[in-house]
Structure formats: structure tokens, C-alpha cells
Scaffold this motif. Sequence first.
Motif, mmCIF file in Angstrom:
data_model
loop_
_atom_site.group_PDB
_atom_site.id
_atom_site.type_symbol
_atom_site.label_atom_id
_atom_site.label_comp_id
_atom_site.label_asym_id
_atom_site.label_seq_id
_atom_site.Cartn_x
_atom_site.Cartn_y
_atom_site.Cartn_z
ATOM 1 N N UNK A 133 0.822 -1.211 0.000
ATOM 2 C CA UNK A 133 0.000 0.000 0.000
ATOM 3 C C UNK A 133 0.857 1.262 0.000
ATOM 4 N N UNK A 134 2.038 1.203 0.613
ATOM 5 C CA UNK A 134 2.872 2.396 0.721
ATOM 6 C C UNK A 134 3.424 2.843 -0.625
ATOM 7 N N UNK A 135 3.338 2.003 -1.648
ATOM 8 C CA UNK A 135 3.746 2.428 -2.991
ATOM 9 C C UNK A 135 2.891 3.610 -3.430
ATOM 10 N N UNK A 136 1.587 3.536 -3.128
ATOM 11 C CA UNK A 136 0.730 4.668 -3.479
ATOM 12 C C UNK A 136 1.097 5.908 -2.683
ATOM 13 N N UNK A 137 1.411 5.733 -1.410
ATOM 14 C CA UNK A 137 1.778 6.877 -0.581
ATOM 15 C C UNK A 137 3.030 7.558 -1.134
ATOM 16 N N UNK A 143 3.890 12.947 -6.733
ATOM 17 C CA UNK A 143 2.941 13.600 -7.646
ATOM 18 C C UNK A 143 1.688 14.014 -6.872
ATOM 19 N N UNK A 144 1.785 14.977 -5.983
ATOM 20 C CA UNK A 144 0.642 15.325 -5.123
ATOM 21 C C UNK A 144 -0.575 15.832 -5.891
ATOM 22 N N UNK A 145 -0.366 16.389 -7.077
ATOM 23 C CA UNK A 145 -1.486 16.955 -7.832
ATOM 24 C C UNK A 145 -2.047 16.008 -8.886
ATOM 25 N N UNK A 146 -1.514 14.787 -8.945
ATOM 26 C CA UNK A 146 -2.081 13.806 -9.872
ATOM 27 C C UNK A 146 -3.522 13.507 -9.462
ATOM 28 N N UNK A 147 -4.381 13.292 -10.448
ATOM 29 C CA UNK A 147 -5.807 13.078 -10.185
ATOM 30 C C UNK A 147 -6.188 11.621 -10.394
ATOM 31 N N UNK A 157 -7.462 14.467 -5.943
ATOM 32 C CA UNK A 157 -6.021 14.600 -6.063
ATOM 33 C C UNK A 157 -5.311 13.578 -5.171
ATOM 34 N N UNK A 158 -4.140 13.163 -5.625
ATOM 35 C CA UNK A 158 -3.383 12.130 -4.920
ATOM 36 C C UNK A 158 -3.052 12.544 -3.491
ATOM 37 N N UNK A 159 -2.781 13.829 -3.279
ATOM 38 C CA UNK A 159 -2.403 14.268 -1.939
ATOM 39 C C UNK A 159 -3.530 14.047 -0.930
ATOM 40 N N UNK A 160 -4.781 14.223 -1.362
ATOM 41 C CA UNK A 160 -5.909 14.022 -0.458
ATOM 42 C C UNK A 160 -6.150 12.534 -0.214
#
Length: 215
Positions: A133-137, A143-147, A157-160
Motif C-alpha cells: 500500500x505504501x507504494x501509493x503513498x 505527484x501530489x497533484x495527480x488526479x 487529487x493524490x495528496x488528499x
Amino acid sequence: MTLYEKLERKFGRYAIPNLMKYICVMYIVGYLIQMFNPTLYYYYLDLDPEAILHGHIWRIITFLFYPPSGNLIWFLLGVYIYYSLGTTLERVWGTFKYNFFYATGALMLILAAILFYLVTGYSLQLYPTYMTFSIFLAYALTFPNATFLLYFFIPVKAQWLAIGEVILYIYYFITIPDLGSKIAILLSLLNVGLFFYMTTRRRRTKKVFDINDFR
């Protein structure tokens, strides 16, 4: 020269290109084992420190075969997503950095299991679920702004999503009675934090992570 740079200089040539391809193959093999002979993993392949110290060395690799989900639909979706995220991270970070991230996560689990056994005499079997799961983190921090389309139609957004994942980790850590799961959660978060600490250049700004640090 930092410790990470020394490691990259010394071991960089041993990094495995397209690592996520091999990881996904392991997941597929692990899922088939769980489907046709579920006891095989627990008796011969999982991270059992007592068995490892008595000669079952292969377990330090085969415990990674544990699939991200037991449900076929979620398994296939998970393999597709993690393959996409992992290959993107390797392309942006570089082969050694992605290998380093995955290897340190696995190494932490192995060392924790063996150390716990040596101290207590009890085999605490740790599974790589939260490490996966931490791969996504890690992707979200890069890429915090990836959707992403939550439930296939809600753009988030990925950050949320990453914040939600961390909150869920904390909730599981508090509520799950299993000590092995608690340690696995803690180590997965520690691995992400340690990786970015070791590989991200320090800046005198409020910006902690920068995509340019990984190019």
C-alpha cells in the motif's frame, strides 16, 4: 556524500530494471497459491523467523508473494494500479531509487520479525500488505497533484487520497488487536519517511518534496 549516495555508487549496478513487473508476477503466483493450496504459503513461504533461522532462507523472498487482495476483482485492479504506479516511480526516480525503496521496506519487515523472535522467542509473522500500500503513498508524495477517479468517477487529487490513507493507517493501528499488523503499519510509514529523508535534497524553503529531486 550522503549515505544514500554511497549506497547508490556501490550497489547501483545491481539494481533490477522493471522491478514492478517481477513484483506483479510474484503477486500472481501468490494469488494462485492462495487459490489452490492456501496452506502452502503459511507452511513454507511466509516470513516465519524461527523457520528462517533454522534454514528456510528462501522465506526472506517468498513472503513477498502475499497478494494485495484475496478477491479476484480487487486483486486484478490492485495489480494493474500498483504496476502503473511502480513503473512510473521507477521511470521518474531511477531504477536504483525504486529498488532501494522496495528493498528497505522488505528488509525492515525481515529484521523486525527476526529481532522480535530473538528477544521474545515468539514468531511474529509479518505480511507485506501495508508495504505494498505504501507504494501509493510514495507516489502521492512525488505527484501530489495527480488526479485519480475514486469509484471510477469522482476526481480526487493524490495528496488528499494519501492523507486519507494515512488516517486509515492510524485508525487501523489503534483498533486492530494484532501486534503483527500494528508493526507492519508502523514500518510501512517509517519506510516512506526514511526513503524521502535519505533521497530528497534539503532546501531552505517550506517545500519538502519536489519532483525535480527525482529526475
